[in-house]
Every structure is written in structure tokens, then in C-alpha cells.
Design an enzyme around this catalytic site. Structure first.
Site, PDB file in Angstrom:
ATOM      1  N   CYS A 313      18.742   8.607  10.186  1.00 11.31           N
ATOM      2  CA  CYS A 313      19.390   7.947   9.027  1.00 11.31           C
ATOM      3  C   CYS A 313      18.758   7.608   7.585  1.00 11.31           C
ATOM      4  CB  CYS A 313      20.440   6.902   9.377  1.00 11.31           C
ATOM      5  SG  CYS A 313      19.625   5.504  10.222  1.00 11.31           S
ATOM      6  N   ARG A 343       9.088  12.550  17.283  1.00 13.67           N
ATOM      7  CA  ARG A 343       8.311  11.184  17.744  1.00 13.67           C
ATOM      8  C   ARG A 343       7.108  11.415  18.453  1.00 13.67           C
ATOM      9  NH1 ARG A 343      13.098   6.538  18.605  1.00 13.67           N
ATOM     10  NH2 ARG A 343      14.174   7.345  16.583  1.00 13.67           N
ATOM     11  N   GLU A 345       4.914  10.995  21.337  1.00 10.46           N
ATOM     12  CA  GLU A 345       4.950   9.841  22.573  1.00 10.46           C
ATOM     13  C   GLU A 345       3.759  10.218  23.009  1.00 10.46           C
ATOM     14  OE1 GLU A 345       7.402   8.350  23.317  1.00 10.46           O
ATOM     15  OE2 GLU A 345       9.310   8.939  22.687  1.00 10.46           O
ATOM     16  N   ARG A 354      12.146  12.262  27.694  1.00  9.37           N
ATOM     17  CA  ARG A 354      11.116  11.636  26.598  1.00  9.37           C
ATOM     18  C   ARG A 354      10.644  12.825  26.070  1.00  9.37           C
ATOM     19  NH1 ARG A 354       9.365   6.152  26.964  1.00  9.37           N
ATOM     20  NH2 ARG A 354       8.008   5.668  25.453  1.00  9.37           N
ATOM     21  N   GLU A 362      23.676  11.867  14.896  1.00  9.74           N
ATOM     22  CA  GLU A 362      23.815  10.681  14.292  1.00  9.74           C
ATOM     23  C   GLU A 362      25.064  10.177  13.829  1.00  9.74           C
ATOM     24  OE1 GLU A 362      20.935   8.258  13.821  1.00  9.74           O
ATOM     25  OE2 GLU A 362      21.820   6.852  12.125  1.00  9.74           O
ATOM     26  N   ASP A 426      22.899  -0.824  23.125  1.00  9.66           N
ATOM     27  CA  ASP A 426      22.239   0.579  23.926  1.00  9.66           C
ATOM     28  C   ASP A 426      23.270   0.769  25.022  1.00  9.66           C
ATOM     29  OD1 ASP A 426      19.938   0.786  22.428  1.00  9.66           O
ATOM     30  OD2 ASP A 426      18.565   0.474  23.866  1.00  9.66           O
ATOM     31  N   GLU A 444      17.821   4.696  28.324  1.00 13.36           N
ATOM     32  CA  GLU A 444      18.881   4.574  27.070  1.00 13.36           C
ATOM     33  C   GLU A 444      19.334   5.848  26.665  1.00 13.36           C
ATOM     34  OE1 GLU A 444      15.551   1.927  25.143  1.00 13.36           O
ATOM     35  OE2 GLU A 444      16.792   3.005  23.749  1.00 13.36           O
ATOM     36  N   ASN A 447      22.335   4.400  21.044  1.00  8.03           N
ATOM     37  CA  ASN A 447      22.603   3.084  20.446  1.00  8.03           C
ATOM     38  C   ASN A 447      23.513   3.073  19.626  1.00  8.03           C
ATOM     39  OD1 ASN A 447      21.580   4.099  18.092  1.00  8.03           O
ATOM     40  ND2 ASN A 447      19.400   3.530  18.708  1.00  8.03           N
ATOM     41  N   CYS A 473      24.982   2.300  12.279  1.00  9.18           N
ATOM     42  CA  CYS A 473      24.604   3.727  12.675  1.00  9.18           C
ATOM     43  C   CYS A 473      24.318   3.792  14.077  1.00  9.18           C
ATOM     44  CB  CYS A 473      23.401   4.236  12.067  1.00  9.18           C
ATOM     45  SG  CYS A 473      21.913   3.562  12.565  1.00  9.18           S
ATOM     46  N   ARG A 480      18.719  13.215  26.279  1.00 13.10           N
ATOM     47  CA  ARG A 480      18.995  12.103  27.018  1.00 13.10           C
ATOM     48  C   ARG A 480      20.309  12.309  27.855  1.00 13.10           C
ATOM     49  NH1 ARG A 480      15.823   7.304  25.596  1.00 13.10           N
ATOM     50  NH2 ARG A 480      13.516   8.109  25.610  1.00 13.10           N
TER      51      ARG A 480
HETATM   52  N1  SER Z   1      18.562   5.362  13.098  1.00 13.07           N
HETATM   53  C1  SER Z   1      19.009   4.840  14.752  1.00 13.07           C
HETATM   54  C2  SER Z   1      18.077   5.026  15.528  1.00 13.07           C
HETATM   55  O1  SER Z   1      16.608   5.504  15.081  1.00 13.07           O
HETATM   56  C3  SER Z   1      19.921   5.608  15.082  1.00 13.07           C
HETATM   57  O2  SER Z   1      19.996   6.766  15.334  1.00 13.07           O
HETATM   58  O3  SER Z   1      17.979   4.673  16.685  1.00 13.07           O
HETATM   59 ZN    ZN Z   2      20.601   5.468  12.025  1.00 11.05          ZN
END
Ligand code: SER
Ligand code: ZN
Length: 514
Positions: A313, A343, A345, A354, A362, A426, A444, A447, A473, A480
Site C-alpha cells: 500500500c 521481500r 528472505e 515463504r 491488498e 493476523d 500467518e 492481516n 489496510c 500463503r
Molecule cells: N501493507 C500491509 C502489510 O504490509 C498489508 O498488506 O502487511
Molecule cells: Zn497495506
């Protein structure tokens, strides 16, 4: 706190002798006023003189106005006095020497250094701990204006407290549980899906090929989200950019937590030139050797200009940045699944749960505090229906450390009014192959957060009629969702819920290899 500052102002020309009395008077008044406005502390201009086009002032202060703030105020007053009467302008100032002594709550475990600080010493006096900082005289004027000195001093304390207590421990409090559900496997879901040719690892770390079989399931999940969350609650789809420049991560404060335990982005670089000649040598080398000259290539690209989308976001906010949203447009409700997020990892290779390249959906909403809270609760309830009823998963909800606090590596800084409602929940799914419910780590999968004013403030967004703006958000990845699903329900469609199967016309047969 004890401060000692020698500052030098640069003037447009030498000061006439007759101005000196006036300066003397101005400083005297300034010091007196400062003393009067506080019931404790000492503030003093210990000396001053002027030569050619320089004006040197020395300030000492104990538990009183900080000298650099005094300099900023003095600058205005001097400019007014000298400019009008003697036609001498103030060009700027620089620090000759600036030392700050501050008392510490704890003794540092180990010495450290800080940017813009030339020397950082720790000492004990009468049983108390202190730090002595020599601020780098080269510090830019605008850094001083924008609060860098205050943040340097605060950072000393933060770093010491981190040395003692480590990063803030993760909060985790279970607030709802679906109850036990029927499981059809206790095998590792990644291995199950790999063996069935539903997913395949690429050559690149934690990146996967999602085959038609798996993509069909992901599409079904998307449609479920639309039918159960977005349609009934009036959310619209949009496409948020997936390349994020530093200006965004500065405003979202992600940049401050870079590789500090919560924000591990992939960096993006630019070519220093897009001229074919500039890269000709590289192209020739690759053509001849069929290898990539990585080091040579690195010389031809910029420093990172930002990175690939990480929390999905933040880049949304450049849309609203600096704007005032009309009342009739609130609340804004959107969702995005227009591209993967990334990401880094660290560590070894992980399973499908992962991944470095993840496909997330989102959910984002902006409105008054009441609107935001209400939408947050509605989304939460709908998500619960999806996980528990539609997918028939064994899941629980837990109140956890908010994602933006983890990612920006900031200490908790919410105000108390927000404290009660602002936070992250979560959804976590039980993974039978990992062991017993009570002992194993759950996954998880999604969220949902009410964030409060953080983003509207960070991106200077206002609402018509001064309505306070909040945002919220939520994010969840298909990797996942599907790992959790397969981990409980396995690969055999006969064991999947009716409500889920309704969204799958035909599951493509996996491609077979010999
Ligand atoms: N921006 C939030 C996060 O990084 C929800 O997507 O988890
Ligand atoms: Zn977000």
C-alpha cells in the site's frame, strides 16, 4: 543536558562599529527572555565578536533552550536588525564546535557511532551515566532546521535501550479461534504440491512457477474475495505501482527500518546512461563469453533509486499526497492484486509459504476515524467467513505488533486515543505437518489493520472540512492461502468444501514430465 556551541554567521559585508552596541543589546535581551520564560536552567551567550564578514557567537546552555534553536531564532532577529539599518545581510551559519552532554537511562553495552556525530563518548559521574556528543560542524543548515539534532540525541537513547532489551518483543494475543477442523493430510504442503507438479522452484531464490493448476485455485480465491468482501462492502479494484522510489519509503518511514529486522526490500537501480555505446562493451562480452560481467555492469548503474513493492500500500499514497479529499469521496475503498511484491528472505531456501516473490491482494480504506473503524471491522468479519466457512480452515485471529511498527523498526509511537483501536490482527492457520496445535508454529495468512493517522499525516493528505483522516489496510498472499489450504485439506478435491469447489469449474490437469 549541557550544551556548548560556537557558531559562525556569514554576513554579506563587515559590520559597522556603531552596530555593535545593538547586537550586544539584542543578545542580552534574548538571553534574559530565555531565562525568564523558564523556571530552571541556564542560558548564556558567553562571548561574541565580529571580524570582516563573520560574526562569531558562543552559547552555553544547561537544561535550557538548546543553542541550535537559539541560533535559528537569532538568525531572524539579527537579519531584521542588521538588514534594515545597516544593509548587511545574513548569508547563513555554520557550527565551529557543538558539544552536547546528555544523561542516559542506561550505560551502553558497547560503544557505537552515529552519522553527523564526530565523536561520541560515554562517561560516568557521581553514579550517573552520560554521553558526550561532538556534532559534525559540517552538518547542513536545513538538517538543523528540520530537527536532526533532536533526533541525534534521541537516537543515542534508542540504540542503548535496544542493546539492553533487544528489538521490541512481538506482541501476540489470540482473540478468536475457529475450533478444530477436519484434516486430510499431515504432509508438508510444499512437497505435496511439488510432487503433483502444481508448483516448481525457479533457479532464483524462493521464487516459484505457479502452474495453470495452481493459478486456477488462486483465481478462485480472488473471486471469493470479490464476492464475499469487495462486492458487498463496495470496494473498487485499482492498480498500485510496484516500483517504489525512496520518496515514498521516506514518508511511510520504511526507509528508517531498512534491514533492521522488518523491512528487507529488493533494490532497484538505473543505468547511468541509456546510450547504446555505453553498454556496447557489456553486450559484446556477453555475446562472446555467454556470461554476465557483473562487476563491470555494477559500475554502469546508479545507486538504488528505491526498490520493488514491499508492503503493497505505501505507493498508493502518492495518489492522494498533498491533496484534500472531498467529503463526498469518503470513505475510499480499494483493493489491488495487480502484481507481485518482493521481500528478500534471508537464510536458506524456504517452502511455498515463504517466498521472495509473492502474489498479494491488498485491501485499503481511508475515511474518518468512525468510517475507518467500521470498515476495518466489516472486512475482518468477512475474512473470517472466507477462511472459516468457505475454505473450512482451522484458523485463529491474533492481535499482533502492527506491521508498520515492525517494518519501520520504530518504537511504539501511537497516541493513547488511537491506542485502543489502532492495531493489526493476523489470521493464522494451523499446519498439521508442523506438529501439535498447541506447540507448533501456525502460518500467518492475512492481516488487517486500522492504522490511524499515520499515512494521511505522512503523505500530507487532508479531508474537506478538516475531517480527521484515518486509514486501514489488509494483505494476504495466494501463496500463503494455498499453503495453508493444502496443508489441511490436501490435494484431493473430494476433501474440499462445496463452497470452494463452486468457484472451480475445472482444475487443469498438471503437465507431466518424463
Ligand atoms: N501493507 C500491509 C502489510 O504490509 C498489508 O498488506 O502487511
Ligand atoms: Zn497495506
Amino acid at each position: 543536558m549541557k550544551y556548548y556551541l560556537e557558531v559562525q554567521f556569514t554576513l554579506s559585508g563587515p559590520l559597522p562599529d556603531e552596530s555593535k552596541e545593538e547586537i550586544e543589546e539584542l543578545l542580552k535581551l534574548f538571553a534574559e527572555k530565555t531565562q525568564e520564560s523558564r523556571d530552571k536552567g541556564e542560558f548564556e551567550f558567553t562571548q561574541w565578536n565580529t571580524k570582516d564578514n563573520k560574526l562569531d557567537i558562543t552559547i552555553s546552555s544547561i537544561d535550557s533552550l538548546t543553542p541550535h534553536v537559539a541560533v535559528l531564532r537569532l538568525r531572524k532577529q539579527l537579519a531584521a536588525t542588521l538588514g534594515k539599518k545597516y544593509r548587511v545581510g545574513l548569508r547563513g551559519f555554520n557550527f565551529v564546535k557543538y558539544t552536547i552532554e546528555t544523561e542516559l537511562e542506561d550505560k551502553p553495552v558497547k560503544e557505537f557511532s552515529l552519522p553527523l556525530v564526530n565523536k561520541l563518548e560515554f562517561f560516568e559521574k557521581e553514579g550517573k551515566n552520560y554521553a558526550k556528543l561532538d556534532i559534525d560542524p559540517e552538518i547542513e543548515e536545513d538538517f538543523v532546521e528540520k530537527g536532526a539534532i533532536e533526533r541525534i540525541v534521541r537516537r543515542v537513547g534508542e540504540k542503548i535501550s535496544k542493546q539492553h532489551y533487544g528489538a521490541k518483543s512481538e506482541h501476540h494475543q489470540i482473540s478468536w479461534y475457529s475450533g478444530e477442523k477436519k484434516h486430510f493430510t499431515d504432509e508438508n504442503p510444499t512437497q505435496l504440491m511439488q510432487k503433483a507438479n502444481w508448483i516448481q522452484r525457479t533457479n532464483y531464490r524462493n521464487q516459484w512457477i505457479l502452474t495453470p493448476t495452481l493459478t486456477t485455485l488462486a483465481e478462485a480465491l480472488k473471486q471469493i474475495m470479490v464476492d464475499y468482501v469487495y462486492e458487498p462492502l463496495g470496494f473498487n479494484q485499482m492498480m498500485i505501482p510496484k516500483l517504489v522510489d525512496w520518496s515514498i519509503w521516506l514518508r511511510s518511514e520504511h526507509a528508517e527500518g531498512i534491514y533492521q529486522g522488518g523491512f528487507e526490500p529488493y533494490f532497484v537501480v538505473q543505468p547511468n546512461s541509456a546510450d547504446p555505446e555505453y553498454f556496447e562493451e557489456i553486450a559484446d562480452y556477453i555475446t562472446i563469453t555467454k556470461t554476465i560481467p557483473s562487476e563491470k555492469l555494477a559500475e554502469k548503474v546508479s545507486a538504488p533509486i528505491g526498490g520493488l513493492s514491499y508492503a503493497q500500500c505505501p505507493p498508493f499514497w502518492s495518489w492522494l499526497q498533498g491533496k484534500t479529499v472531498a467529503k463526498e469521496s469518503l470513505p475510499i475503498k480499494v483493493y489491488d492484486w495487480s502484481g507481485p511484491t518482493y521481500r528478500y528472505e534471508s537464510g536458506s531456501a524456504y517452502g511455498f509459504e515463504r517466498v521472495d516473490e509473492l502474489h498479494r491482494i491488498e485491501t485499503l480504506f481511508i475515511g474518518s476515524p468512525e468510517q475507518t473503524k467500521e470498515i476495518g471491522m466489516q472486512v475482518k468479519d468477512k475474512l473470517r467467513v472466507i477462511f472459516e466457512e468457505v475454505l473450512d480452515l482451522e484458523v485463529r485471529e491474533a492481535k499482533v505488533t502492527p506491521w508498520w511498527l515492525q517494518q519501520s523498526a520504530h518504537e511504539d509511537e501511537m497516541d493513547s486515543a488511537e491506542d485502543l483501536v489502532v492495531g493489526t490482527i493476523d489470521y493464522e492457520a494451523y499446519m498439521p505437518y508442523r506438529g501439535k496445535r498447541e506447540e507448533s508454529e501456525w502460518l500467518e495468512i492475512q492481516n488487517i489493520s486500522i492504522i490511524g493517522q499515520k499515512y494521511p499525516k505522512g503523505f500530507s493528505v487532508k479531508a474537506e472540512g478538516n475531517i480527521e483522516l484515518w486509514s486501514g489496510c489488509g494483505g494476504g498472499s495466494f501463496e500463503r492461502f494455498l499453503t495453508a489450504f493444502v496443508s489441511q485439506k490436501g490435494l484431493d478435491k473430494n476433501n474440499w468444501s462445496e463452497k470452494f469447489l463452486k468457484y472451480i469449474d475445472k482444475l487443469p490437469e498438471p503437465v507431466k514430465f518424463h
